[in-house]
Each structure stands twice: as structure tokens, then as C-alpha cells.
Design a protein around this motif. Structure first.
Motif, PDB file in Angstrom:
ATOM      1  N   UNK A 189       0.832  -1.205   0.000  1.00 25.13           N
ATOM      2  CA  UNK A 189       0.000   0.000   0.000  1.00 25.13           C
ATOM      3  C   UNK A 189       0.863   1.250   0.000  1.00 25.13           C
ATOM      4  N   UNK A 190       1.924   1.232   0.798  1.00 26.33           N
ATOM      5  CA  UNK A 190       2.816   2.392   0.877  1.00 26.33           C
ATOM      6  C   UNK A 190       3.480   2.671  -0.461  1.00 26.33           C
ATOM      7  N   UNK A 191       3.942   1.613  -1.137  1.00 26.17           N
ATOM      8  CA  UNK A 191       4.589   1.794  -2.436  1.00 26.17           C
ATOM      9  C   UNK A 191       3.610   2.306  -3.476  1.00 26.17           C
ATOM     10  N   UNK A 192       2.386   1.783  -3.453  1.00 24.30           N
ATOM     11  CA  UNK A 192       1.383   2.249  -4.412  1.00 24.30           C
ATOM     12  C   UNK A 192       1.038   3.708  -4.194  1.00 24.30           C
ATOM     13  N   UNK A 193       1.098   4.159  -2.959  1.00 28.14           N
ATOM     14  CA  UNK A 193       0.799   5.564  -2.656  1.00 28.14           C
ATOM     15  C   UNK A 193       2.006   6.463  -2.891  1.00 28.14           C
ATOM     16  N   UNK A 194       3.186   5.882  -3.099  1.00 31.80           N
ATOM     17  CA  UNK A 194       4.385   6.675  -3.305  1.00 31.80           C
ATOM     18  C   UNK A 194       4.924   7.292  -2.042  1.00 31.80           C
ATOM     19  N   UNK A 225       7.075   7.256   1.703  1.00 35.86           N
ATOM     20  CA  UNK A 225       8.387   6.775   2.106  1.00 35.86           C
ATOM     21  C   UNK A 225       8.335   5.771   3.233  1.00 35.86           C
ATOM     22  N   UNK A 226       7.723   6.132   4.348  1.00 32.55           N
ATOM     23  CA  UNK A 226       7.675   5.268   5.524  1.00 32.55           C
ATOM     24  C   UNK A 226       6.402   4.430   5.516  1.00 32.55           C
ATOM     25  N   UNK A 227       6.508   3.216   6.065  1.00 27.11           N
ATOM     26  CA  UNK A 227       5.350   2.330   6.193  1.00 27.11           C
ATOM     27  C   UNK A 227       4.719   2.572   7.555  1.00 27.11           C
ATOM     28  N   UNK A 228       3.510   3.121   7.567  1.00 25.74           N
ATOM     29  CA  UNK A 228       2.813   3.439   8.811  1.00 25.74           C
ATOM     30  C   UNK A 228       1.633   2.501   9.007  1.00 25.74           C
ATOM     31  N   UNK A 229       1.513   1.976  10.225  1.00 29.84           N
ATOM     32  CA  UNK A 229       0.448   1.033  10.559  1.00 29.84           C
ATOM     33  C   UNK A 229      -0.189   1.465  11.869  1.00 29.84           C
ATOM     34  N   UNK A 230      -1.481   1.768  11.829  1.00 30.75           N
ATOM     35  CA  UNK A 230      -2.228   2.165  13.028  1.00 30.75           C
ATOM     36  C   UNK A 230      -1.517   3.284  13.797  1.00 30.75           C
ATOM     37  N   UNK A 231      -1.058   4.275  13.055  1.00 25.34           N
ATOM     38  CA  UNK A 231      -0.451   5.437  13.695  1.00 25.34           C
ATOM     39  C   UNK A 231       0.979   5.254  14.148  1.00 25.34           C
ATOM     40  N   UNK A 236       5.105   3.869  12.931  1.00 28.91           N
ATOM     41  CA  UNK A 236       5.970   3.595  11.795  1.00 28.91           C
ATOM     42  C   UNK A 236       6.689   2.268  11.992  1.00 28.91           C
ATOM     43  N   UNK A 237       6.722   1.451  10.931  1.00 34.27           N
ATOM     44  CA  UNK A 237       7.407   0.169  10.991  1.00 34.27           C
ATOM     45  C   UNK A 237       8.899   0.356  10.735  1.00 34.27           C
ATOM     46  N   UNK A 238       9.756  -0.230  11.562  1.00 31.58           N
ATOM     47  CA  UNK A 238      11.196  -0.184  11.288  1.00 31.58           C
ATOM     48  C   UNK A 238      11.514  -0.945  10.003  1.00 31.58           C
ATOM     49  N   UNK A 239      12.558  -0.505   9.303  1.00 29.10           N
ATOM     50  CA  UNK A 239      12.917  -1.165   8.060  1.00 29.10           C
ATOM     51  C   UNK A 239      13.393  -2.596   8.290  1.00 29.10           C
ATOM     52  N   UNK A 240      13.904  -2.878   9.462  1.00 28.65           N
ATOM     53  CA  UNK A 240      14.320  -4.254   9.764  1.00 28.65           C
ATOM     54  C   UNK A 240      13.135  -5.204   9.722  1.00 28.65           C
ATOM     55  N   UNK A 241      11.940  -4.710  10.106  1.00 25.78           N
ATOM     56  CA  UNK A 241      10.737  -5.534  10.058  1.00 25.78           C
ATOM     57  C   UNK A 241      10.365  -5.832   8.609  1.00 25.78           C
TER      58      UNK A 241
END
Length: 455
Positions: A336-341, A343-349, A351-356
């Protein structure tokens, strides 16, 4: 501290992180070996002689890995002693080998070693060592309370509704309650739960136990503490609950719609019964493995949808298998994040760490690799169609136990492949890989970036 000493110390820390994973792998292997030995005893099998090595190994692996795949009829092949062995293996395997061992040590010695704490924390996905003792107690209480409540409901139904003798009703209730909560799918009926497909007083308690076991102990504990305070729920709890409800509803609609007119499954039922059977089948794809309809008679389109649900599985740190709802959700939110263009992946307010991101992608790619490799191998050694083989492989890897009816007919090499799939699927691709890792390498430099063409 010199650079060499720091490097050596860092290497020692990394090796110590691998020890719990290796210990878990070894503990599961030991439990399977012990279960195999017990099931090979003549006292475990009906009739003369004992079970063959492959029959005992397959059953022990399926029980410890809480899968439910069988090559012999649990109800008629095994004696009461053999069934008790299977039940014990299910309980220990679902609870967690090292978690169970630590609980026993805590009860007997009133303490557990630091290594045991570390291993238990790894197996239970706990984030700290200080709360391990309390965690063990809470997990044990939750397990016993849920299994006890479901067993009481099943006992009343078997005893009052079907006239089973008290002793038999107690045994049926306890066995199916433990099997359900641990998402094992073993049944004491030769045709599993098909005779009770239209009985909500059997199907719904078992489904409830499966769902509760499948969402994971962390979620259950948090709901118990903050049921009405949703703002205090962690991201893990929110993802697991939302994913569980979504997948259960989607699975029910998908399976019921496709099988609605199938005379071999739901076609002859009234619409409320169709909804019950469809819902129950959807629940089983969460890695439980009971069946109230003939899986082998379902439309191949249903199998494909069930393949997806079985691969996803349930919540982490519970009794379910699969890649886990959280892993699938992370990939979904990355998409979803990539389709929206963004940068960060946000879930329920949050931000997901890139390691995840990397962990989720690794788990999925390893899972797909294992499933594809096993499916292709089975295609080379059998004449079974692709759709049935894929279903069998995903079911074994996801520790589900549902089958289109080909398990017992597979050649010995094929059954060994399923044994390996159940073992790998129960421990998880990353845990299994790290547990077998003999060495690791730390990169102390970075290469220049270059972007390939994607798509």
C-alpha cells in the motif's frame, strides 16, 4: 578494548543469540524421537506388534508440530495408551517444548537458569527476561482455563446429546479440546468431525478454542488486561485481531459461495447449516485441521483459496502455524505504501522499522521456496495432480493437517517430505535457519548504491 577484542566479543554475542534457536530445534527433535519410540511400542497399537517406524515418526511429528496430518486412523489404529501419548505430544508441542520444560523446572526447583530464560523468551517471542517466570504462569493458566471450559461444553454435548458413557464422553471432550486449542486437528473419530457438521454445540466450541489458540498468547493476555481500553493495544494486537476477523469472514464467504451447490459438500444442507459448515471450514484453515465436510470432494477453486489462508496462518507466539498474520500484514502495508508513493510504512499510527520489512520479506520468500521445492519434488515421485499436492504441501508447512485424502497413499519418500515440512513449518523458516547456522559473517563496509530496473 582493541578492535580485535571488540570483534571477538561481538561474534560471541551473535553466537549466543543463535543458541536459543538451536536449542529449540534440538528440543523439538528430541520430543519427536521420544514420541516415535513410545508409539512404536506394541502397547500403543491395536492388534499384534507395534507400529512401523515411519507410521510412528509421522504421527509423532504431526502431534508435536500440532499439525494433524495422519497416515493411519487415530481412532482405530492406536490403543488408548497410544492416544494418550499423542495427546501429550500435542499439549507439549502446542505449549512449546522449552516453555514447558521451563515451567516444570520452575515448579520443581522454583527457579530457571538464565539460558532457559533466554530460550523460553525466544520461543514465546517475549521481549524481556525479567517477565519470563510470570509469562509461564499466565500462559499455563490461559491454556488450562480455555481447554477446561471447552471440554466441559463438549462433555455435556457428548453425554447428554449423544448418550455417550461418562468415561467416553470425558475422554472425547478432553482430547478434542486440547487438540482444538493447540490447533492440532487430531480427532478420535475415523471420519473426523463429519458426523457433527450440522451440530453447532460441537462445532462452535471447537472453533472458539481454535481461534483463541491461533491468535497467540500475547494478544490474549493484552485483551484480558485492556479489553475495553483499545488505545493501550499494541500494534501486534491490532494487526492480529483485524487480520483474524478479516480472514475468517473472507474465508467463510469464499468457501461457502463456491461450495454452495456442491452435492458432495454443502449442496444438500439448509442455508444455516451451510453457513455453519463454511465458517467451520474457514476456521480450520487457520492451521487447525479438523474437517466437518469432505475436503477431497471440494471444488479445486476452494483449495486454492484455502492454500492462501493456510499459508498465512494465525497469530505469532500462539499455537497456529503459517507465516503468521503479522508477516502478511507487513507485506500488505508495504504494498500500500509503495502504491501511494510514500516513504515510511505506517500502521495504526506507528511507523514500521525497516528491519521488520526485511524480516517479513525473508520469511515469505523462504516459505515460498520451501513450498515450491517440496511440491515439485512430490510431482516427480508421484502421479498425483498439482492442485492436490500443493494443498498437501501447504497444509503440512502451515501445520494445518487438512488433506484431500492422499497422505496415506504417498510413497515413503513423500511422507518423509511431509515430515520435514511439518518440522520446518512449526519452528518457522527464520528460527530453523538460524538454529542450523554454524557461523555468521558481519560486513564492516558498504558497497556503492546502484538501482536496477524493477517491473
Amino acid at each position: 578494548m582493541s578492535s580485535a577484542n571488540r570483534t571477538e566479543a561481538a561474534s560471541a554475542v551473535r553466537r549466543s543469540r543463535l543458541r536459543p534457536a538451536r536449542t529449540i530445534v534440538a528440543a523439538f527433535g528430541l520430543a519427536i524421537a521420544l514420541g516415535t519410540a513410545l508409539l512404536m511400542l506394541p502397547i500403543s497399537k491395536v492388534g499384534e506388534g507395534g507400529a512401523s517406524f515411519l507410521e510412528a515418526l509421522f504421527t509423532a511429528t504431526s502431534a508435536v508440530c500440532v499439525t494433524g496430518h495422519v497416515v493411519v486412523d487415530t481412532a482405530t489404529f492406536w490403543t488408548p495408551f497410544g492416544q494418550v501419548v499423542i495427546l501429550a505430544l500435542i499439549q507439549v508441542g502446542g505449549f512449546g517444548i522449552m516453555t514447558f520444560a521451563s515451567l516444570v523446572g520452575l515448579a520443581v526447583l522454583r527457579k530457571i537458569s538464565l539460558r532457559s530464560r533466554l530460550t523460553t523468551a525466544t520461543e514465546a517471542h517475549s521481549f524481556g527476561l525479567d517477565d519470563v517466570s510470570g509469562l509461564l504462569g499466565r500462559v499455563a493458566r490461559i491454556t488450562l482455563v480455555i481447554q477446561g471450559a471447552v471440554a466441559v461444553l463438549l462433555f455435556l454435548r457428548f453425554s447428554l446429546g449423544y448418550g455417550e458413557p461418562i468415561g467416553r464422553a470425558v475422554w472425547l471432550a478432553v482430547f478434542h479440546s486440547v487438540s482444538a486449542f493447540n490447533n492440532a486437528g487430531f480427532s478420535l473419530f475415523s471420519d473426523n468431525l463429519v458426523p457433527y457438521a450440522l451440530d453447532p454445540f460441537i462445532c462452535l466450541p471447537i472453533a472458539a478454542a481454535i481461534i483463541l489458540g491461533g491468535i497467540g498468547f500475547p494478544v490474549i493476555m493484552q485483551l484480558r488486561k485492556h479489553l475495553r481500553h483499545t488505545l493501550k493495544w499494541t500494534m501486534n494486537t491490532r494487526i492480529v485481531l483485524a487480520g483474524t476477523i478479516t480472514l475468517l469472514v473472507a474465508g467463510t464467504v469464499y468457501i461457502t459461495a463456491i461450495e454452495w451447490s456442491n452435492p458432495a459438500t454443502l449442496g444438500a444442507m439448509e442455508w444455516p447449516q451451510k453457513l455453519l459448515a463454511g465458517f467451520f471450514t474457514s476456521v480450520q484453515t487457520r492451521t487447525a485441521g479438523f474437517n466437518s465436510i469432505d475436503i477431497g470432494a471440494m471444488d479445486p477453486a476452494s483449495w486454492i483459496g484455502m492454500d492462501v489462508l493456510m499459508l498465512i496462518g494465525g497469530g505469532p507466539a500462539g499455537t497456529a502455524g503459517g507465516i503468521k498474520i503479522t508477516t502478511f500484514a507487513v507485506l500488505f502495508f508495504i504494498l500500500v505504501t509503495e502504491l501511494r508513493g510514500e516513504g515510511a510504512v505506517n500502521v495504526f499510527g506507528k511507523r514500521l522499522p525497516r528491519s521488520v520489512h526485511r524480516e517479513a520479506i525473508t520469511v515469505v520468500l523462504l516459505a515460498v521456496g520451501v513450498v515450491v521445492t517440496a511440491t515439485v519434488t512430490l510431482m516427480l515421485i508421484t502421479d498425483v495432480t498439482l492442485d492436490r499436492l500443493l494443498f498437501e504441501v501447504v497444509s503440512a508447512f502451515g501445520t494445518v493437517g487438512l488433506s484431500t485424502g492422499i497422505t496415506a497413499d504417498l510413497p515413503p519418500a513423500g511422507q518423509v517430505i511431509l515430515i520435514l515440512l511439518m518440522f520446518i513449518g512449526r519452528l518457522g523458516p527464520i528460527t530453523f535457519a538460524s538454529g542450523l547456522a554454524l557461523a555468521d559473517r558481519r560486513i564492516t563496509y558498504e558497497l556503492p548504491k546502484e538501482r536496477p530496473i524493477i517491473g
